[in-house]
Design a protein around this motif. Structure first.
Motif, PDB file in Angstrom:
ATOM      1  N   MET A 331       0.855  -1.196   0.000  1.00  0.00           N
ATOM      2  CA  MET A 331       0.000   0.000   0.000  1.00  0.00           C
ATOM      3  C   MET A 331       0.877   1.227   0.000  1.00  0.00           C
ATOM      4  N   PRO A 332       0.373   2.369  -0.487  1.00  0.00           N
ATOM      5  CA  PRO A 332       1.169   3.603  -0.447  1.00  0.00           C
ATOM      6  C   PRO A 332       1.403   4.034   0.991  1.00  0.00           C
ATOM      7  N   PRO A 333       2.460   4.820   1.235  1.00  0.00           N
ATOM      8  CA  PRO A 333       2.775   5.215   2.612  1.00  0.00           C
ATOM      9  C   PRO A 333       1.846   6.267   3.192  1.00  0.00           C
ATOM     10  N   SER A 334       0.919   6.782   2.393  1.00  0.00           N
ATOM     11  CA  SER A 334      -0.017   7.797   2.893  1.00  0.00           C
ATOM     12  C   SER A 334      -0.799   7.246   4.084  1.00  0.00           C
ATOM     13  N   GLY A 335      -0.775   8.002   5.167  1.00  0.00           N
ATOM     14  CA  GLY A 335      -1.449   7.551   6.384  1.00  0.00           C
ATOM     15  C   GLY A 335      -0.541   6.753   7.289  1.00  0.00           C
ATOM     16  N   GLY A 336       0.597   6.306   6.781  1.00  0.00           N
ATOM     17  CA  GLY A 336       1.563   5.588   7.607  1.00  0.00           C
ATOM     18  C   GLY A 336       1.039   4.300   8.194  1.00  0.00           C
ATOM     19  N   SER A 381      -6.605  -1.178   6.019  1.00  0.00           N
ATOM     20  CA  SER A 381      -5.420  -0.328   5.924  1.00  0.00           C
ATOM     21  C   SER A 381      -5.183   0.129   4.489  1.00  0.00           C
ATOM     22  N   VAL A 382      -5.341  -0.786   3.530  1.00  0.00           N
ATOM     23  CA  VAL A 382      -5.196  -0.425   2.121  1.00  0.00           C
ATOM     24  C   VAL A 382      -6.214   0.646   1.749  1.00  0.00           C
ATOM     25  N   GLU A 383      -7.449   0.439   2.184  1.00  0.00           N
ATOM     26  CA  GLU A 383      -8.516   1.396   1.879  1.00  0.00           C
ATOM     27  C   GLU A 383      -8.191   2.775   2.450  1.00  0.00           C
ATOM     28  N   LEU A 384      -7.689   2.811   3.699  1.00  0.00           N
ATOM     29  CA  LEU A 384      -7.339   4.088   4.323  1.00  0.00           C
ATOM     30  C   LEU A 384      -6.198   4.768   3.586  1.00  0.00           C
ATOM     31  N   SER A 385      -5.156   4.009   3.259  1.00  0.00           N
ATOM     32  CA  SER A 385      -4.009   4.612   2.581  1.00  0.00           C
ATOM     33  C   SER A 385      -4.397   5.163   1.211  1.00  0.00           C
ATOM     34  N   LEU A 386      -5.268   4.445   0.501  1.00  0.00           N
ATOM     35  CA  LEU A 386      -5.724   4.931  -0.800  1.00  0.00           C
ATOM     36  C   LEU A 386      -6.623   6.159  -0.657  1.00  0.00           C
ATOM     37  N   ARG A 387      -7.438   6.177   0.385  1.00  0.00           N
ATOM     38  CA  ARG A 387      -8.318   7.328   0.596  1.00  0.00           C
ATOM     39  C   ARG A 387      -7.495   8.588   0.844  1.00  0.00           C
ATOM     40  N   ILE A 388      -6.442   8.471   1.645  1.00  0.00           N
ATOM     41  CA  ILE A 388      -5.592   9.625   1.913  1.00  0.00           C
ATOM     42  C   ILE A 388      -4.797   9.996   0.659  1.00  0.00           C
ATOM     43  N   ALA A 389      -4.349   8.995  -0.103  1.00  0.00           N
ATOM     44  CA  ALA A 389      -3.617   9.283  -1.345  1.00  0.00           C
ATOM     45  C   ALA A 389      -4.502  10.028  -2.333  1.00  0.00           C
ATOM     46  N   ARG A 390      -5.753   9.603  -2.447  1.00  0.00           N
ATOM     47  CA  ARG A 390      -6.679  10.284  -3.371  1.00  0.00           C
ATOM     48  C   ARG A 390      -6.962  11.706  -2.898  1.00  0.00           C
ATOM     49  N   TRP A 391      -7.086  11.884  -1.599  1.00  0.00           N
ATOM     50  CA  TRP A 391      -7.326  13.224  -1.054  1.00  0.00           C
ATOM     51  C   TRP A 391      -6.175  14.155  -1.401  1.00  0.00           C
ATOM     52  N   SER A 392      -4.958  13.653  -1.287  1.00  0.00           N
ATOM     53  CA  SER A 392      -3.811  14.534  -1.450  1.00  0.00           C
ATOM     54  C   SER A 392      -3.336  14.663  -2.887  1.00  0.00           C
ATOM     55  N   MET A 393      -3.429  13.587  -3.681  1.00  0.00           N
ATOM     56  CA  MET A 393      -2.833  13.609  -5.015  1.00  0.00           C
ATOM     57  C   MET A 393      -3.822  13.939  -6.133  1.00  0.00           C
ATOM     58  N   LYS A 394      -5.072  13.593  -5.957  1.00  0.00           N
ATOM     59  CA  LYS A 394      -6.126  13.830  -6.958  1.00  0.00           C
ATOM     60  C   LYS A 394      -6.007  12.922  -8.188  1.00  0.00           C
ATOM     61  N   LYS A 395      -4.798  12.530  -8.550  1.00  0.00           N
ATOM     62  CA  LYS A 395      -4.612  11.740  -9.764  1.00  0.00           C
ATOM     63  C   LYS A 395      -3.799  10.491  -9.449  1.00  0.00           C
ATOM     64  N   LEU A 396      -4.429   9.326  -9.576  1.00  0.00           N
ATOM     65  CA  LEU A 396      -3.768   8.038  -9.403  1.00  0.00           C
ATOM     66  C   LEU A 396      -4.116   7.162 -10.593  1.00  0.00           C
ATOM     67  N   ASP A 397      -3.157   6.395 -11.082  1.00  0.00           N
ATOM     68  CA  ASP A 397      -3.443   5.529 -12.227  1.00  0.00           C
ATOM     69  C   ASP A 397      -4.480   4.463 -11.902  1.00  0.00           C
ATOM     70  N   LEU A 398      -4.636   4.145 -10.650  1.00  0.00           N
ATOM     71  CA  LEU A 398      -5.625   3.163 -10.239  1.00  0.00           C
ATOM     72  C   LEU A 398      -7.033   3.600 -10.601  1.00  0.00           C
ATOM     73  N   ASP A 399      -7.232   4.912 -10.717  1.00  0.00           N
ATOM     74  CA  ASP A 399      -8.564   5.442 -11.001  1.00  0.00           C
ATOM     75  C   ASP A 399      -8.876   5.519 -12.476  1.00  0.00           C
ATOM     76  N   GLU A 400      -7.920   5.128 -13.329  1.00  0.00           N
ATOM     77  CA  GLU A 400      -8.184   5.166 -14.772  1.00  0.00           C
ATOM     78  C   GLU A 400      -9.134   4.047 -15.170  1.00  0.00           C
ATOM     79  N   PRO A 401      -9.904   4.234 -16.245  1.00  0.00           N
ATOM     80  CA  PRO A 401     -10.885   3.218 -16.642  1.00  0.00           C
ATOM     81  C   PRO A 401     -10.307   1.843 -16.868  1.00  0.00           C
ATOM     82  N   ASP A 402      -9.053   1.755 -17.341  1.00  0.00           N
ATOM     83  CA  ASP A 402      -8.476   0.440 -17.621  1.00  0.00           C
ATOM     84  C   ASP A 402      -7.805  -0.177 -16.409  1.00  0.00           C
ATOM     85  N   GLY A 403      -7.957   0.481 -15.246  1.00  0.00           N
ATOM     86  CA  GLY A 403      -7.382  -0.073 -14.032  1.00  0.00           C
ATOM     87  C   GLY A 403      -5.968   0.391 -13.760  1.00  0.00           C
TER      88      GLY A 403
END
Length: 406
Positions: A331-336, A381-403
């Motif tokens: 998981m990304p380090p966002s949220g530690g 934990s994965v869900e939390l780290s992704l939620r914080i990453a989305r809050w801070s970065m706005k753009k993640l490749d995970l959110d693209e239509p092709d995954g």
């Protein structure tokens, strides 16, 4: 089991070392194999936030002597909340961290990662083998043999993959099952606190867990203020030879690869000095109190890492090869939260393997029970780290239509 249980652990990160301590306490034979040449072999990252669940898992796994030294060298400043700003230093909304623990001299709420590893190695001198790069494994009559690049091997009843998000063990047993690349590139740096203050770091940034969310980049600043300097606290356990360390800020700069003017391969080839200059270039138009933060970073301790994630925790085939930590739930380090999940894995798996060693469970049942419990807290934990990453970065490749790209 027809004989005493023997456990092989690949990887001497927090999860693998906590597992080794917990198993040794129960009399289980365990050996840890680490690719680094020594405990000081490479950059491991810097400050780690320790959640209440993570602290309890550490206390459940570690001997009292290790816990005492970890508490003595832990951060004296607690992450009560996140302060968020835009690049003009205008205050923004930030998600609350929340931490019900009262302050005390025994509280472990944040630690220096290098010090953590050295403390975790205490008492495992005859258990951890350094300079062992895992290359493959084979099964024979219900046992598993690990092979290493130096031509040596070892055989046990269970092999635990605790070798991180780029796990070589996972590549062997689950080829193609790789964490997804989020497209975000992160520059990590240690910024000496005294140097930053002398250089004019804004007072509003000096005593808090800070995120700055810019249009094309995100900067994090987290203070690591030692309760007792590691080399001073380490006098109580001189064999460990804890490294001297001064108070610092963990500086983190995230930027999407699409917002960079150089290729990924060229980016990964940059020196620490060039990475620091890259951050300064991308923050040059920010508020003066923000644009110079990375100017004070130590160039020789500045490094790059891509952000990766396993969007959904998938159990492995219940058998003698078991995933732990980032090897199974990167998981990304966002949220530690990643390291906290890993030490929870260690506690959970140690309990099941101890039951296996005592003949109270079979191997399949022990692994299934571990993976079922792990999937619950690790998934959260994965869900939390992704939620914080989305809050801070706005753009993640995970959110693209092709995954997103893997």
């Amino acid at each position: 089991m027809s004989g005493p249980l023997r456990v092989l652990v690949i990887g001497a990160g927090p999860g693998g070392l906590c597992l080794a301590h917990a198993l040794r306490r129960e009399g289980v034979d365990v050996a840890v194999y680490e690719r680094d040449a020594s405990a000081h072999g490479r950059q491991q990252g810097y400050r780690l936030r320790v959640s209440p669940d993570g602290e309890q898992a550490l206390r459940d796994c570690l001997p009292e002597r290790n816990i005492g030294l970890l508490a003595a060298t832990a951060g004296s400043w607690r992450d009560h909340e996140i302060a968020a700003y835009d690049e003009h230093l205008e205050a923004q909304w930030a998600p609350p961290l929340g931490d019900p623990r009262p302050d005390s001299a025994e509280l472990i709420s944040n630690v220096d990662r290098i010090t953590l590893r050295q403390v975790l190695l205490g008492g495992l001198e005859d258990t951890v083998r350094f300079g062992k790069r895992f290359t493959g494994l084979e099964h024979d009559h219900g046992r598993v043999t690990a092979h290493f690049a130096d031509g040596t091997s070892d055989t046990g009843d269970v092999l635990v993959a605790a070798d991180g998000s780029r796990s070589r063990v996972r590549a062997v047993v689950r080829p193609g099952d790789e964490p997804r690349d989020l497209g975000v590139r992160t520059v990590f740096a240690r910024i000496p606190r005294e140097r930053a203050h002398a250089g004019g770091l804004a007072e509003v940034l000096q005593d808090r867990f800070t995120y700055v969310i810019g249009k094309q980049g995100h900067l994090g600043l987290m203070p690591m203020i030692f309760r007792t300097r590691p080399d001073v606290a380490g006098h109580t356990w001189p064999e460990l030879r804890l490294e001297p360390a001064e108070d610092y800020y963990l500086g983190v700069f995230n930027i999407h690869r699409e917002d960079l003017s150089i290729s990924d391969s060229a980016l990964h080839a940059l020196s620490g000095t060039a990475l620091r200059d890259l951050v300064l270039e991308h923050t040059a138009n920010w508020h003066p109190a923000l644009s110079e933060v990375f100017h004070h970073a130590e160039a020789d301790s500045t490094f790059l890492a891509p952000l990766r994630v396993v969007p959904e925790v998938q159990p492995w085939e219940p058998g003698p090869v078991i995933g732990l930590g980032d090897a199974i739930h990167a998981m990304p380090p966002s949220g530690g939260v990643g390291a906290n999940a890993a030490v929870q894995d260690a506690r959970t798996l140690a309990a099941e393997l101890t039951a296996l060693a005592r003949g109270e469970l079979g191997l399949t049942d022990a692994v299934e029970r571990y993976q079922r419990e792990m999937a619950g807290y690790a998934g959260a934990s994965v869900e939390l780290s992704l939620r914080i990453a989305r809050w801070s970065m706005k753009k993640l490749d995970l959110d693209e239509p092709d995954g997103g790209a893997r």
